[in-house]
Design an enzyme around this catalytic site. Structure first.
Site, mmCIF file in Angstrom:
data_model
loop_
_atom_site.group_PDB
_atom_site.id
_atom_site.type_symbol
_atom_site.label_atom_id
_atom_site.label_comp_id
_atom_site.label_asym_id
_atom_site.label_seq_id
_atom_site.Cartn_x
_atom_site.Cartn_y
_atom_site.Cartn_z
ATOM 1 N N GLU A 1 -9.449 13.257 7.075
ATOM 2 C CA GLU A 1 -9.302 14.568 6.445
ATOM 3 C C GLU A 1 -10.627 15.323 6.380
ATOM 4 O O GLU A 1 -10.677 16.531 6.625
ATOM 5 C CB GLU A 1 -8.751 14.411 5.031
ATOM 6 N N GLU B 1 -9.204 4.341 -2.508
ATOM 7 C CA GLU B 1 -7.974 4.116 -3.259
ATOM 8 C C GLU B 1 -8.271 3.409 -4.579
ATOM 9 O O GLU B 1 -9.363 2.894 -4.804
ATOM 10 C CB GLU B 1 -6.994 3.255 -2.441
ATOM 11 N N GLN C 1 -3.851 2.771 15.015
ATOM 12 C CA GLN C 1 -2.728 3.096 14.140
ATOM 13 C C GLN C 1 -1.831 4.163 14.772
ATOM 14 O O GLN C 1 -0.600 4.068 14.718
ATOM 15 C CB GLN C 1 -3.243 3.584 12.795
ATOM 16 N N GLU D 1 -10.532 4.592 3.454
ATOM 17 C CA GLU D 1 -9.512 5.162 2.573
ATOM 18 C C GLU D 1 -9.893 4.795 1.148
ATOM 19 O O GLU D 1 -9.840 3.617 0.769
ATOM 20 C CB GLU D 1 -8.104 4.654 2.916
ATOM 21 N N LYS E 1 -4.391 -1.429 10.314
ATOM 22 C CA LYS E 1 -4.666 -1.589 8.887
ATOM 23 C C LYS E 1 -4.959 -3.031 8.489
ATOM 24 O O LYS E 1 -5.680 -3.278 7.518
ATOM 25 C CB LYS E 1 -3.446 -1.113 8.077
ATOM 26 N N ASP F 1 -9.344 0.796 1.928
ATOM 27 C CA ASP F 1 -8.373 0.289 2.898
ATOM 28 C C ASP F 1 -8.778 0.792 4.279
ATOM 29 O O ASP F 1 -8.269 1.792 4.772
ATOM 30 C CB ASP F 1 -6.968 0.750 2.521
ATOM 31 N N ASP G 1 0.856 -1.191 0.000
ATOM 32 C CA ASP G 1 0.000 0.000 0.000
ATOM 33 C C ASP G 1 0.890 1.238 0.000
ATOM 34 O O ASP G 1 1.805 1.351 0.826
ATOM 35 C CB ASP G 1 -0.909 0.004 1.226
ATOM 36 N N THR H 1 -9.054 -5.071 4.057
ATOM 37 C CA THR H 1 -8.972 -4.189 2.895
ATOM 38 C C THR H 1 -9.956 -4.725 1.868
ATOM 39 O O THR H 1 -9.849 -5.886 1.464
ATOM 40 C CB THR H 1 -7.560 -4.167 2.299
ATOM 41 N N ARG I 1 -7.886 4.483 13.168
ATOM 42 C CA ARG I 1 -6.936 5.585 13.323
ATOM 43 C C ARG I 1 -6.326 5.659 14.721
ATOM 44 O O ARG I 1 -5.148 6.025 14.858
ATOM 45 C CB ARG I 1 -7.634 6.910 13.001
ATOM 46 N N HIS J 1 -3.321 14.275 0.250
ATOM 47 C CA HIS J 1 -3.584 13.462 1.435
ATOM 48 C C HIS J 1 -2.431 13.548 2.423
ATOM 49 O O HIS J 1 -2.636 13.783 3.625
ATOM 50 C CB HIS J 1 -3.820 12.007 1.023
#
Length: 414
Positions: A361, A203, A241, A201, A254, A234, A129, A258, A238, A136
């Site tokens: 974000e 992606e 992490q 996420e 993570k 993904d 990844d 996924t 948070r 970002h």
């Protein structure tokens, strides 16, 4: 229609004429692993809202090579991925010829998309990844390091990435239990429990075929190894992490799941979506310098919905690092490449607030929650939340290329 595109013109009464839909015409033809009602899994191709068995198409043509017949005689893409670029191109040309021909219609059986079961489209080998969006990475830096420069000193010299967990890549529609782990607490001692900051996420992922046992895939050779692309969510915890990532990077925050879309869009279908990447701010090492290489940025428009409310529209064209550069970087040290390897772009975010591809974000780490139509405020995902990511890209002759969707519902922790 130009002579080069003449092969895309469906004859009246052909499969393509009868079933093509916007996003899923003969210019796309994405692959999936599917099972018809009462049948076994097999490799399929999509046209509109219909799915056809690839092996049946190849056998009906009568001109296919034995290597091609063998490559598609399986339950997913694995055999085709191993066969390499020349076989991929042979198959795409054969399928196109059959689907635009009225003569083939009576011999080809198709299934309604709503009646089939979809599976993981390929067996994932290794998974990397990346962190390829400047917008970002800048947002994350401003959130967590407000008193420092937002981008780390290495960011514009190489595509940053980490080795993920291939065993927990799941197909769209798989339910996602809320993960547990150690969470930071204000008093300093961590607590163990379900994540309080479950995130998305948005992606784009890339499926690898062929092999390079000695690594070092060049920018110019990337097209011979990137078979196609999928949508990726993904999922990220948070808080877990944030507590674990120093000094070695993401792990339990993570690795729990996924999600990828079931439809693999061939890279050949994205020829009209190729664009130049953003201007480079730093001189690049020769193996990453794409200033004289064919454009490998991709003009893909993503859309993120949570509980049927669109919360973001990230543009992949804004990604600083291209798929070719990501592939070149992950092999330049001699790391082997094998069929079924998979890499993802990292969160896709654009310059606008409405273009951010994560809740981290969009809500600025929960300090500016999203106002939902129900009147509720959302910072991160609650149990029961249903997330859907879709995307389209430009196709030939003004068409669009559809990616389908990747979806998942958050379930309570186990």
């Amino acid at each position: 229609m130009t002579p080069a595109d003449e092969h895309l013109r469906p004859e009246p009464g052909s499969i393509a004429d009868l079933y093509s839909e916007p996003g899923f015409g003969v210019e796309n033809l994405p692959y999936a692993s599917f099972a018809p009602p009462g049948g076994n899994p097999q490799l399929g191709v999509r046209i509109g809202f219909r799915v056809l068995g690839v092996s049946a198409i190849v056998q009906s043509d009568g001109t296919a090579s034995q290597s091609l017949l063998k490559a598609v005689d399986g339950h997913n893409l694995d055999g085709l991925l191993m066969a390499g670029r020349s076989t991929w191109d042979e198959l795409r040309g054969l399928i196109t010829k059959q689907l635009v021909s009225a003569d083939a219609t009576s011999t080809l059986e198709s299934y309604d998309l709503h009646d089939v079961t979809l599976f993981m489209p390929f067996t994932v080998a290794d998974y990397v990844d990346f962190y390829a969006s400047e917008h970002h990475a800048t947002n994350v830096g401003r959130i967590f390091r407000p008193d420092q420069l937002p981008l780390t000193s290495n960011w514009k010299h190489l595509p940053i990435g980490y080795h993920g967990r291939s065993g927990t890549i799941v197909v769209s529609g798989t339910e996602i239990p809320r993960p547990k782990g150690l969470r930071p607490e204000p008093e300093g001692f961590p607590s163990f429990g379900p994540t309080r900051k479950l995130d998305i996420e948005a992606e784009i992922g890339f499926v690898i075929g062929g092999s390079a046992p000695g690594g070092e895939v060049s920018l110019s050779d990337a097209q011979n190894f990137i078979f196609g692309s999928v949508l990726v969510n993904d999922w990220s915890a948070r808080d877990i992490q944030a507590f674990e990532y120093v000094p070695l990077g993401p792990f339990l925050g993570k690795s729990f799941a996924t999600s990828i879309s079931p439809w693999v869009v061939p890279i050949a279908a994205l020829a009209s979506a190729l664009v130049e990447p953003p201007p480079r701010d730093e001189n690049l090492a020769a193996y990453l310098d794409d200033s004289r290489s064919p454009a490998f940025g991709l003009d893909i428009d993503l859309e993120v919905a949570i509980d049927d409310v669109i919360v973001s529209r990230p543009p992949f064209a804004s990604m600083y690092w291209t798929p070719a550069q990501m592939l070149a970087h992950m092999t330049v040290n001699g790391a082997s490449l094998r069929s079924g390897d998979f890499f993802a772009s990292g969160t896709v975010s654009g310059p606008g607030k409405e273009q951010r591809g994560s809740l981290l974000e969009l809500t600025w780490n929960g300090t500016d929650p999203l106002a939902m139509p129900t009147g509720e405020k959302m910072s991160f995902l609650e149990d029961g939340a249903y997330v859907v990511i879709g995307a389209t890209a430009p196709g030939p002759l003004g068409t669009r290329i559809g990616f389908g969707e990747v979806s998942g519902r958050i379930m309570p922790p186990t």
